[in-house]
Scaffold this motif. Structure first.
Motif, short mmCIF file in Angstrom:
data_model
loop_
_atom_site.label_atom_id
_atom_site.label_comp_id
_atom_site.label_asym_id
_atom_site.label_seq_id
_atom_site.Cartn_x
_atom_site.Cartn_y
_atom_site.Cartn_z
N TRP A 78 -30.60 -34.41 28.48
CA TRP A 78 -30.78 -33.15 27.76
C TRP A 78 -29.52 -32.79 26.96
O TRP A 78 -29.62 -32.33 25.81
CB TRP A 78 -31.10 -32.05 28.76
CG TRP A 78 -31.36 -30.72 28.12
CD1 TRP A 78 -32.41 -30.36 27.34
CD2 TRP A 78 -30.51 -29.57 28.17
NE1 TRP A 78 -32.29 -29.05 26.91
CE2 TRP A 78 -31.13 -28.55 27.41
CE3 TRP A 78 -29.30 -29.30 28.81
CZ2 TRP A 78 -30.57 -27.28 27.27
CZ3 TRP A 78 -28.74 -28.04 28.66
CH2 TRP A 78 -29.37 -27.06 27.89
N LEU A 79 -28.34 -33.00 27.56
CA LEU A 79 -27.10 -32.74 26.83
C LEU A 79 -26.98 -33.66 25.61
O LEU A 79 -26.60 -33.21 24.52
CB LEU A 79 -25.90 -32.94 27.76
CG LEU A 79 -25.67 -31.86 28.81
CD1 LEU A 79 -24.54 -32.28 29.76
CD2 LEU A 79 -25.33 -30.53 28.16
N SER A 82 -29.31 -32.49 22.92
CA SER A 82 -28.79 -31.31 22.23
C SER A 82 -27.69 -31.70 21.26
O SER A 82 -27.62 -31.18 20.12
CB SER A 82 -28.27 -30.30 23.26
OG SER A 82 -29.28 -29.89 24.15
N LEU A 114 -20.78 -27.36 20.98
CA LEU A 114 -21.73 -27.92 21.93
C LEU A 114 -22.05 -26.93 23.05
O LEU A 114 -23.22 -26.76 23.43
CB LEU A 114 -21.20 -29.23 22.51
CG LEU A 114 -22.15 -29.96 23.47
CD1 LEU A 114 -23.48 -30.24 22.80
CD2 LEU A 114 -21.51 -31.25 23.97
N VAL A 118 -25.73 -25.51 23.91
CA VAL A 118 -26.34 -25.66 25.23
C VAL A 118 -26.74 -24.31 25.80
O VAL A 118 -27.84 -24.14 26.35
CB VAL A 118 -25.37 -26.39 26.17
CG1 VAL A 118 -25.88 -26.33 27.61
CG2 VAL A 118 -25.20 -27.84 25.74
#
Length: 263
Positions: A78-79, A82, A114, A118
């Motif tokens: 998921w990171l 993103s 970032l 997030v």
């Protein structure tokens, strides 16, 4: 280079422009997504193959390590998603504005953002899920309001709550357009997923090695994501600029900037 043409766009025009940007910057857009998607997918598959053990009574039961590794892998995925999506938004945005941005420059630009990206993703997900839990309609409305929050972070360097308010302000009065574009992009992604899944099933039937079969589906899904993501990212950032043109005269701002750059 895509010709600079800042003007209000219909949904059809947004999609057409997104495809043309994709075609003219194909290698760069694919490289941005693949740079993160490929290693994360391969690492996830490697963890799955190495952590799934067998016992005499229950064959191929996942171990505790496999469960933890799966959770950690999901978070990293998921990171990475993103991060790569933000870099792609930056690249498509600059291509639309007539600028060249390399893969490395796009990632370096969004790296300081970032954590904000997030946080926006987490808050947006929570708000939309709460809306769906209360009733489906509020969830859809919340999702429409917050559809352009990440774009506001990348382009305007907005903070978490500022980006969410910014998205709601831009979307206000254009909810039908945002919903329509979202539905079309969802259908395109669904068709891509169905195509890659069907291809993976047919390919798996031709392979007799179990380990190879386990590789086919995640790799095919990765290929589908790498192909379709530049289109969806391009369409959303073009919608962001379209709403800015309609509400704020962004086209006149860019024209004035270009005239100021003339010798």
């Amino acid at each position: 280079m895509e010709q600079q043409n800042f003007e209000p766009m219909s949904i059809g025009r947004i999609l057409d422009r997104a495809f043309r940007l994709y075609r003219h910057n194909f290698v760069r857009f694919i490289a941005i997504i693949a740079l993160v998607q490929v290693p994360i997918t391969l690492a996830s598959v490697a963890i799955q193959l190495s952590s799934t053990g067998t016992t005499p009574t229950s064959p191929r039961q996942p171990s505790a390590f496999a469960i933890v590794a799966g959770v950690v892998g999901g978070l990293l995925f998921w990171l990475g998603q993103s991060f790569s999506n933000a870099a792609l938004i930056k690249s498509v945005s600059e291509a639309y504005r007539g600028n060249d941005v390399t893969v490395g420059q796009a990632y370096r630009y969004v790296l300081p953002q970032l954590l904000t990206i997030v946080a926006v993703g987490i808050l947006t997900g929570i708000i939309v899920m709460v809306g769906f839990a209360l009733c489906v309609i509020p969830g859809i409305i919340f999702g429409i309001w917050l559809a352009l929050a990440v774009q506001a972070v990348v382009v305007e360097d907005a903070g978490v709550f500022e980006a969410m308010k910014r998205s709601k302000s831009l979307v206000s009065g254009n909810r039908g357009k945002v919903l329509g574009l979202g539905v079309i992009l969802w259908v395109l992604a669904l068709l891509m997923n169905l195509g890659t899944t069907q291809g993976a099933v047919q390919l798996a039937q031709m392979v007799n090695i179990q380990e190879v079969r386990l590789l086919i589906q995640p790799l095919s899904q990765m290929v589908g994501r790498v192909i379709i993501t530049p289109i969806t990212a391009g369409a959303w950032i073009l919608l962001y600029y379209d709403l800015r043109i309609r509400k704020e005269g962004f086209d006149l701002e860019m024209l004035a900037s270009q005239m100021g750059d003339e010798p």
